[in-house]
Design a protein around this motif. Structure first.
Motif, PDB file in Angstrom:
ATOM      1  N   UNK A 189       1.216   0.405 -15.163  1.00  0.00           N
ATOM      2  CA  UNK A 189       1.485  -0.205 -16.597  1.00  0.00           C
ATOM      3  C   UNK A 189       2.346   0.940 -17.600  1.00  0.00           C
ATOM      4  N   UNK A 190       1.535   1.959 -17.599  1.00  0.00           N
ATOM      5  CA  UNK A 190       2.202   2.962 -18.442  1.00  0.00           C
ATOM      6  C   UNK A 190       3.422   3.502 -17.888  1.00  0.00           C
ATOM      7  N   UNK A 191       3.403   3.670 -16.621  1.00  0.00           N
ATOM      8  CA  UNK A 191       4.761   4.042 -16.171  1.00  0.00           C
ATOM      9  C   UNK A 191       5.983   3.015 -16.424  1.00  0.00           C
ATOM     10  N   UNK A 192       5.655   1.604 -16.320  1.00  0.00           N
ATOM     11  CA  UNK A 192       6.534   0.711 -16.532  1.00  0.00           C
ATOM     12  C   UNK A 192       6.948   0.812 -18.018  1.00  0.00           C
ATOM     13  N   UNK A 193       6.141   1.037 -19.087  1.00  0.00           N
ATOM     14  CA  UNK A 193       6.481   1.009 -20.398  1.00  0.00           C
ATOM     15  C   UNK A 193       7.527   2.106 -20.546  1.00  0.00           C
ATOM     16  N   UNK A 194       6.921   3.361 -20.125  1.00  0.00           N
ATOM     17  CA  UNK A 194       7.772   4.624 -20.068  1.00  0.00           C
ATOM     18  C   UNK A 194       9.364   4.660 -19.638  1.00  0.00           C
ATOM     19  N   UNK A 195       9.345   4.070 -18.415  1.00  0.00           N
ATOM     20  CA  UNK A 195      10.627   3.833 -17.841  1.00  0.00           C
ATOM     21  C   UNK A 195      11.438   2.401 -18.210  1.00  0.00           C
ATOM     22  N   UNK A 196      10.939   1.791 -18.966  1.00  0.00           N
ATOM     23  CA  UNK A 196      11.528   0.353 -19.435  1.00  0.00           C
ATOM     24  C   UNK A 196      11.580  -0.654 -18.256  1.00  0.00           C
ATOM     25  N   UNK A 197      10.882  -0.468 -17.181  1.00  0.00           N
ATOM     26  CA  UNK A 197      10.781  -1.316 -16.140  1.00  0.00           C
ATOM     27  C   UNK A 197       9.505  -2.366 -16.006  1.00  0.00           C
ATOM     28  N   UNK A 198       9.816  -3.597 -15.184  1.00  0.00           N
ATOM     29  CA  UNK A 198       8.649  -4.584 -15.428  1.00  0.00           C
ATOM     30  C   UNK A 198       7.525  -3.783 -14.370  1.00  0.00           C
ATOM     31  N   UNK A 199       6.203  -4.310 -14.761  1.00  0.00           N
ATOM     32  CA  UNK A 199       4.941  -3.812 -13.704  1.00  0.00           C
ATOM     33  C   UNK A 199       5.311  -4.253 -12.354  1.00  0.00           C
ATOM     34  N   UNK A 200       5.925  -5.180 -12.213  1.00  0.00           N
ATOM     35  CA  UNK A 200       6.070  -5.616 -10.735  1.00  0.00           C
ATOM     36  C   UNK A 200       7.161  -4.728 -10.218  1.00  0.00           C
ATOM     37  N   UNK A 201       8.197  -4.331 -10.749  1.00  0.00           N
ATOM     38  CA  UNK A 201       9.250  -3.588 -10.318  1.00  0.00           C
ATOM     39  C   UNK A 201       8.647  -1.984 -10.153  1.00  0.00           C
ATOM     40  N   UNK A 202       7.716  -1.569 -10.981  1.00  0.00           N
ATOM     41  CA  UNK A 202       7.013  -0.106 -10.853  1.00  0.00           C
ATOM     42  C   UNK A 202       6.060  -0.491  -9.494  1.00  0.00           C
ATOM     43  N   UNK A 203       5.443  -1.336  -9.358  1.00  0.00           N
ATOM     44  CA  UNK A 203       4.445  -1.619  -8.272  1.00  0.00           C
ATOM     45  C   UNK A 203       5.324  -1.688  -7.004  1.00  0.00           C
ATOM     46  N   UNK A 204       6.231  -2.195  -6.824  1.00  0.00           N
ATOM     47  CA  UNK A 204       7.194  -2.119  -5.870  1.00  0.00           C
ATOM     48  C   UNK A 204       7.604  -0.765  -5.559  1.00  0.00           C
ATOM     49  N   UNK A 205       7.852   0.055  -6.436  1.00  0.00           N
ATOM     50  CA  UNK A 205       8.259   1.464  -6.184  1.00  0.00           C
ATOM     51  C   UNK A 205       7.251   2.282  -5.882  1.00  0.00           C
ATOM     52  N   UNK A 206       6.154   2.020  -6.305  1.00  0.00           N
ATOM     53  CA  UNK A 206       4.894   2.590  -5.857  1.00  0.00           C
ATOM     54  C   UNK A 206       4.560   2.556  -4.179  1.00  0.00           C
ATOM     55  N   UNK A 207       4.393   1.230  -3.971  1.00  0.00           N
ATOM     56  CA  UNK A 207       4.498   0.926  -2.546  1.00  0.00           C
ATOM     57  C   UNK A 207       5.406   1.455  -1.792  1.00  0.00           C
ATOM     58  N   UNK A 208       6.574   1.734  -2.181  1.00  0.00           N
ATOM     59  CA  UNK A 208       7.930   2.183  -1.196  1.00  0.00           C
ATOM     60  C   UNK A 208       7.507   3.912  -1.413  1.00  0.00           C
ATOM     61  N   UNK A 209       6.769   4.311  -2.283  1.00  0.00           N
ATOM     62  CA  UNK A 209       6.420   5.754  -2.263  1.00  0.00           C
ATOM     63  C   UNK A 209       5.339   6.073  -1.316  1.00  0.00           C
ATOM     64  N   UNK A 210       4.353   5.127  -1.513  1.00  0.00           N
ATOM     65  CA  UNK A 210       3.262   5.357  -0.677  1.00  0.00           C
ATOM     66  C   UNK A 210       3.655   5.353   0.929  1.00  0.00           C
ATOM     67  N   UNK A 211       4.388   4.303   1.100  1.00  0.00           N
ATOM     68  CA  UNK A 211       4.898   4.258   2.613  1.00  0.00           C
ATOM     69  C   UNK A 211       5.828   5.558   2.925  1.00  0.00           C
ATOM     70  N   UNK A 212       6.711   6.208   1.957  1.00  0.00           N
ATOM     71  CA  UNK A 212       7.417   7.091   2.249  1.00  0.00           C
ATOM     72  C   UNK A 212       6.534   8.397   2.605  1.00  0.00           C
ATOM     73  N   UNK A 213       5.178   8.588   1.984  1.00  0.00           N
ATOM     74  CA  UNK A 213       4.399   9.760   2.396  1.00  0.00           C
ATOM     75  C   UNK A 213       3.360   9.240   3.365  1.00  0.00           C
ATOM     76  N   UNK A 214       3.299   8.014   3.665  1.00  0.00           N
ATOM     77  CA  UNK A 214       2.211   7.916   5.030  1.00  0.00           C
ATOM     78  C   UNK A 214       1.013   7.768   4.295  1.00  0.00           C
ATOM     79  N   UNK A 215       0.658   7.340   3.094  1.00  0.00           N
ATOM     80  CA  UNK A 215      -0.705   7.305   2.570  1.00  0.00           C
ATOM     81  C   UNK A 215      -0.841   5.888   1.893  1.00  0.00           C
ATOM     82  N   UNK A 216      -1.937   5.579   1.457  1.00  0.00           N
ATOM     83  CA  UNK A 216      -2.406   4.253   1.048  1.00  0.00           C
ATOM     84  C   UNK A 216      -3.034   4.093  -0.322  1.00  0.00           C
TER      85      UNK A 216
END
Length: 265
Positions: A209-236
């Motif tokens: 939520x805080x990242x979304x506010x800082x970057x002026x993005x929706x929480x849904x968009x930031x959550x999608x990016x976070x999932x993509x980052x976890x996948x890229x690094x192979x973590x959960x």
């Protein structure tokens, strides 16, 4: 981030098709023609440029435009190549890139109507070629070099809106994934600029939520990016992500670990 679902599906399908084609001119032509069709444009350019904020030094290092045989399209590209003052928007984009690795902006954000419609760029070049409103997406490569996407609409067409701007930004983010990987030494994975921004926020301990506010993005968009980052690094989990990124400290070639990441205690 406001996006039309049908356009987003078409854009992701276009990226998949481009991945199947593989790197090269054919892939770039397919991408340029596809995004022009999806977003709507009379001219689309995908180019590598240097020194965009300095008309006398500006250079094109590579360019693909559509429709490539159109005389007015070539006139626009020749104007860019000849270091003419094609648009004050390039200078505006150059200034914005000093503070962020990627900028996507509509013409009206860069040049208000009262400036644009009195400018030499519009009256001497764009209007003569039949072009008017445009939207840019530029990504900095360092050393004055950028990868640029520019879509222009015909005179009389409606201006670009938030949905087109957001889709072009997402499209440009996805293009990063198509670039050939330059290393295989176990360093951090290649992330798109927005994913890097989200990663840095997560590593600082900020909530989504805080990242979304800082970057002026929706929480849904930031959550999608976070999932993509976890996948890229192979973590959960974020804890696993932190451990993985800390393991990369000291590797100068990992672009995703910022100077502010702390080892704690």
């Amino acid at each position: 981030m406001l996006l039309r679902r049908d356009q987003t599906r078409k854009m992701l399908a276009l990226i998949h098709e481009a991945r199947e084609i593989g790197p090269g001119l054919e892939q770039k032509l397919h991408l340029v023609a596809g995004i022009q069709r999806i977003i709507g444009a009379a001219m689309t350019t995908f180019a590598a440029l240097r020194d965009i904020g300095h008309p006398r030094r500006r250079r094109i290092e590579g360019e693909v435009s559509t429709p490539p045989s159109d005389r007015n399209v070539r006139t626009m590209i020749d104007a860019l190549r000849s270091n003419s003052n094609i648009s004050d928007g390039l200078q505006a984009m150059s200034r914005r890139l000093r503070f962020t690795p990627m900028v996507t902006a509509r013409r009206r954000e860069l040049l208000p109507d009262n400036h644009w419609y009195r400018s030499e760029s519009f009256n001497v070049l764009h209007r003569v070629c039949g072009f008017d409103d445009h939207v840019y997406s530029f990504r900095s490569l360092g050393a004055g070099r950028v990868v640029a996407l520019a879509l222009r609409r015909s005179v009389g067409d409606r201006p670009y809106g938030d949905e087109e701007q957001n889709l072009l930004e997402l499209f440009h983010e996805e293009l990063v994934r198509l670039e050939p990987k330059q290393r295989s030494d176990g360093a951090g994975p290649r992330l798109a600029p927005r994913e890097q921004d989200v990663l840095q926020g997560l590593l600082r301990g900020a909530s989504e939520k805080e990242v979304a506010f800082e970057l002026n993005l929706s929480r849904h968009t930031v959550h999608s990016y976070a999932k993509s980052i976890y996948s890229a690094y192979g973590v959960s989990s974020r804890a696993e992500l932190l451990v993985r990124c800390l393991a990369s400290l000291g590797r100068a070639d990992d672009p995703n670990v910022g100077r502010h990441v702390s080892t704690g205690s």
